[in-house]
Design an enzyme around this catalytic site. Structure first.
Site, PDB file in Angstrom:
ATOM      1  N   CYS A 149      -5.832  10.166  -0.322  1.00  0.00           N
ATOM      2  CA  CYS A 149      -4.819  11.121   0.154  1.00  0.00           C
ATOM      3  C   CYS A 149      -3.683  11.412  -0.809  1.00  0.00           C
ATOM      4  O   CYS A 149      -3.458  12.567  -1.169  1.00  0.00           O
ATOM      5  CB  CYS A 149      -4.249  10.639   1.476  1.00  0.00           C
ATOM      6  SG  CYS A 149      -5.528  10.493   2.713  1.00  0.00           S
TER       7      CYS A 149
HETATM    8  C1  UGA Z   1      -1.355   7.575   3.079  1.00  0.00           C
HETATM    9  C2  UGA Z   1      -0.037   7.691   3.871  1.00  0.00           C
HETATM   10  O1  UGA Z   1       0.664   6.460   3.812  1.00  0.00           O
HETATM   11  C3  UGA Z   1      -0.309   8.054   5.324  1.00  0.00           C
HETATM   12  O2  UGA Z   1       0.917   8.251   6.019  1.00  0.00           O
HETATM   13  C4  UGA Z   1      -1.137   9.339   5.366  1.00  0.00           C
HETATM   14  O3  UGA Z   1      -1.457   9.703   6.686  1.00  0.00           O
HETATM   15  C5  UGA Z   1      -2.414   9.138   4.588  1.00  0.00           C
HETATM   16  O4  UGA Z   1      -2.095   8.784   3.224  1.00  0.00           O
HETATM   17  C6  UGA Z   1      -3.189  10.431   4.622  1.00  0.00           C
HETATM   18  O5  UGA Z   1      -2.685  11.442   4.145  1.00  0.00           O
HETATM   19  O6  UGA Z   1      -4.260  10.453   5.244  1.00  0.00           O
HETATM   20  P1  UGA Z   1      -3.202   5.655   2.874  1.00  0.00           P
HETATM   21  O7  UGA Z   1      -3.757   6.477   1.751  1.00  0.00           O
HETATM   22  O8  UGA Z   1      -4.094   5.108   3.902  1.00  0.00           O
HETATM   23  O9  UGA Z   1      -2.072   6.486   3.646  1.00  0.00           O
HETATM   24  O10 UGA Z   1      -2.516   4.387   2.224  1.00  0.00           O
HETATM   25  P2  UGA Z   1      -1.049   3.903   1.889  1.00  0.00           P
HETATM   26  O11 UGA Z   1      -0.726   2.725   2.704  1.00  0.00           O
HETATM   27  O12 UGA Z   1      -0.096   5.008   1.869  1.00  0.00           O
HETATM   28  O13 UGA Z   1      -1.261   3.394   0.390  1.00  0.00           O
HETATM   29  C7  UGA Z   1      -1.608   4.284  -0.645  1.00  0.00           C
HETATM   30  C8  UGA Z   1      -1.633   3.565  -1.961  1.00  0.00           C
HETATM   31  O14 UGA Z   1      -0.312   3.245  -2.370  1.00  0.00           O
HETATM   32  C9  UGA Z   1      -2.400   2.238  -1.964  1.00  0.00           C
HETATM   33  O15 UGA Z   1      -3.160   2.146  -3.141  1.00  0.00           O
HETATM   34  C10 UGA Z   1      -1.309   1.190  -1.926  1.00  0.00           C
HETATM   35  O16 UGA Z   1      -1.696  -0.017  -2.493  1.00  0.00           O
HETATM   36  C11 UGA Z   1      -0.227   1.882  -2.757  1.00  0.00           C
HETATM   37  N1  UGA Z   1       1.142   1.393  -2.455  1.00  0.00           N
HETATM   38  C12 UGA Z   1       1.668   1.531  -1.225  1.00  0.00           C
HETATM   39  C13 UGA Z   1       1.894   0.825  -3.474  1.00  0.00           C
HETATM   40  O17 UGA Z   1       1.432   0.704  -4.632  1.00  0.00           O
HETATM   41  N2  UGA Z   1       3.163   0.405  -3.185  1.00  0.00           N
HETATM   42  C14 UGA Z   1       3.713   0.519  -1.965  1.00  0.00           C
HETATM   43  O18 UGA Z   1       4.877   0.114  -1.777  1.00  0.00           O
HETATM   44  C15 UGA Z   1       2.944   1.094  -0.952  1.00  0.00           C
END
Ligand code: UGA
Length: 437
Positions: A264
Site C-alpha cells: 500500500c
Molecule cells: C498501511 C496503513 O498503515 C493502513 O492504514 C492502510 O489501510 C493500509 O496501508 C492500506 O492502504 O491498505 P499496512 O501496509 O498493512 O498498512 O502496514 P503498516 O503497518 O502501515 O506498515 C507498513 C510498513 O511500514 C511496514 O513495512 C512496517 O514495517 C513499516 N513501518 C511501520 C516502519 O518502518 N516504521 C513504523 O514506525 C511503522
C-alpha cells in the site's frame, strides 16, 4: 443486510467481520481457488482472527461465488478489487472499472435500491467517472434506484480484524442519501463516538491517499533522523520516544528501520505523485520520501560491510521475509530487497520466516537457502540480520550463537545483547556498545 463483496483480498476478506454483526456476506472473486477455500471455511490469506470468523460462518452467513449473479439481491455491493501500479507508477484502475461494469450488468433493472460502495483505493475523481458507466450498464439512476459511494479502508495487515472492529473514523463519500443511509446503518454497531466523516467521493478518495502519504512521510522522516543519529553516536529510539511525547507529534509510527514495504504505502505514494503530475503539480516531498525508502534497506548491507570489510563468500542468516510481522505478505518487502542485494554481493544467504516462506520462494527461488527454524538459520552463519518485527525473533534466546546481530527493525534490547556477550548493531543505534573480548 445482504452484502456482496467483489474481490477477496485483504480489504474484501476483512468485511467478513460484518457477518459477526448479523449480515450475510457474499464474496465474488474470479479466483476459483479463493472461492473454494472460503466456502470450505478457510481464509485465503493469513490474517489473525480471520480464519475463525470465516470458518464460523461459511456456508451460512458467508458464501463465495465466481460469478456476479448474487449482486442483484444485495443491499450493498462493495468493490474491493486491487489497484496495482502501472510501470510508470500511475494507478491501474482497469480492475475497478471491470468489476463495476460486471456489478452494473448483474443488477440491471433490479427492483432493489442497490448501493455500490467503492472500497478499493482509487485516485480522486474515480467514483465520479464510474457513475455514468454504472448507470449505463445497470439501466438505473443514482439517487432514484441506485446508490454510489466511496468508503475507504484504513486497516493494517496483521491487525486487519482488530482495526476493522475498532476504527478511528468511518469515511463515507456519497453521491445520494440512499447510499449514505445504507452505510451508516451497516456500521451502526461502531461506537457513536467514532467520527463519521460524511463527504463527497473525491474528498473520501483523497483522505485515503493523504493518510497513507502522511504515514510514509513519518517513516522516511524517522529513518532519516536514524541515519543522522548514527553519525552522532545517538540512539534514535530515545530520540523518537522523547519527540513522541509532544502531542503535536505523537508516539506512533516512529520506529526507525529498513523502510516501509507492503502493497500500500509505496504504491499509493507513487499513484498520488503521478496523479498530481498529470494535473501539473510536482510532489517533491513525496518523491523524496519514496527515494529515501528505496535505499533504506541497503543501510543494513552497509553496516555489514563496515563490520566485516568484505562480505563476499560469507554466510549470513536473514530472519524475516514478510514486510512486517504477523503477515505472510512479502510484497515490496525490504527483507526481500536485502536478500537479493546480499546474494548479488556474493553472500550465502540463509533465510527463515514464521509465515512468509512460501510467498518468498516465489520471488527468491533458489537464490537463498531456506531454513525450517531460527536455530537452523543461525547455525553456521557468521552474522544475523533481523528484517521483520516478528515476536518470535524478539523472544528468541540468541546467546548460544554469539554471532553479531544487525537489527533492521530495532526489536532487540541492545543492553540485553551486551550482557549476553553478543555484538549488536541496529539502524539508528550508537556504536559504543561494541564488546571488547
Ligand atoms: C498501511 C496503513 O498503515 C493502513 O492504514 C492502510 O489501510 C493500509 O496501508 C492500506 O492502504 O491498505 P499496512 O501496509 O498493512 O498498512 O502496514 P503498516 O503497518 O502501515 O506498515 C507498513 C510498513 O511500514 C511496514 O513495512 C512496517 O514495517 C513499516 N513501518 C511501520 C516502519 O518502518 N516504521 C513504523 O514506525 C511503522
Amino acid at each position: 443486510m445482504k452484502i456482496a463483496v467483489v474481490g477477496a483480498g485483504y480489504a474484501g476478506l476483512t468485511l467478513s467481520c460484518l457477518a459477526e454483526k448479523g449480515n450475510e456476506i457474499n464474496f465474488i472473486d474470479i479466483d476459483e481457488d479463493k472461492v473454494e477455500k472460503i466456502n470450505r471455511g478457510i481464509s485465503p490469506i493469513y490474517e489473525p482472527g480471520l480464519d475463525e470468523i470465516i470458518s464460523k460462518h461459511a456456508g451460512n452467513r458467508i458464501k463465495a461465488y465466481s460469478n456476479y449473479t448474487i449482486a442483484k439481491e444485495c443491499d450493498v455491493i462493495f468493490i474491493c478489487v486491487h489497484t496495482p501500479s502501472k510501470l510508470d507508477g500511475s494507478i491501474d484502475l482497469s480492475y475497478v472499472f471491470e468489476a463495476s461494469k460486471e456489478v452494473a450488468k448483474a443488477i440491471k433493472n433490479s427492483m432493489k435500491y442497490n448501493v455500490i460502495a467503492i472500497k478499493s483505493t482509487v485516485i480522486p475523481g474515480t467514483t465520479l467517472t464510474l457513475k455514468p458507466i454504472i448507470e449505463e450498464y445497470s439501466k438505473k439512476k443514482v439517487g432514484e434506484n441506485l446508490g454510489l459511494c466511496m468508503n475507504p479502508e484504513f486497516l493494517r495487515e496483521g491487525s486487519a480484524v482488530k482495526d476493522f472492529l475498532n476504527p478511528d473514523k468511518i469515511v463515507i463519500g456519497y453521491l445520494d442519501d440512499g447510499s449514505k443511509d445504507a452505510m451508516l446503518e451497516l456500521f451502526n454497531w461502531i461506537d457513536p463516538k467514532v467520527p463519521r466523516i460524511l463527504t463527497d467521493p473525491n474528498t473520501a478518495e483523497m483522505i485515503k491517499y493523504a493518510q497513507n502519504a502522511a504515514l510514509a512521510c513519518r517513516i522516511s522522516f524517522i529513518n532519516e533522523i536514524a541515519n543522522i543519529c548514527e553519525k552522532f553516536n545517538v540512539d534514535v529510539k530515545e530520540v523518537a520516544k522523547a519527540i513522541g511525547l509532544d502531542p503535536r507529534i505523537g508516539p506512533h509510527f516512529l520506529n526507525a528501520g529498513i523502510g516501509f514495504g507492503g502493497s500500500c504505502l509505496g504504491k499509493d505514494l507513487r499513484a498520488l505523485i503521478r496523479a498530481a503530475e498529470q494535473k501539473g503539480y510536482e510532489a517533491n516531498l513525496l518523491k523524496k520520501v519514496l527515494e529515501l525508502n528505496e535505499i533504506q534497506p541497503f543501510r543494513i548491507v552497509e553496516l555489514l560491510k563496515e563490520h566485516f570489510g568484505s562480505i563476499e563468500n560469507r554466510t549470513f542468516a536473514l530472519l524475516g521475509l514478510a514486510f512486517k510481522g504477523d503477515t505472510d505478505d512479502v510484497r515490496d518487502s525490504p527483507a526481500i530487497k536485502i536478500a537479493l542485494e546480499l546474494k548479488n554481493q556474493g553472500v550465502k544467504v540463509k533465510v527463515y520466516d514464521p509465515k512468509a516462506m512460501d510467498n518468498a520462494k516465489k520471488i527468491l527461488k533458489d537464490s537463498v537457502q531456506y531454513c525450517k527454524s531460527i536455530d537452523e538459520c543461525l547455525k553456521g552463519s557468521e552474522a544475523c540480520i533481523i528484517a521483520t518485527d516478528w515476536k518470535d525473533f524478539k523472544e528468541f534466546d540468541f546467546s548460544k550463537y554469539k554471532i553479531p546481530i544487525f537489527d533492521g527493525r530495532r526489536i532487540l534490547d541492545p543492553e540485553k545483547t551486551k550482557i549476553q556477550g553478543i555484538e549488536y548493531k541496529g539502524i539508528g543505534w550508537k556504536w559504543n556498545t561494541k564488546i571488547q573480548n
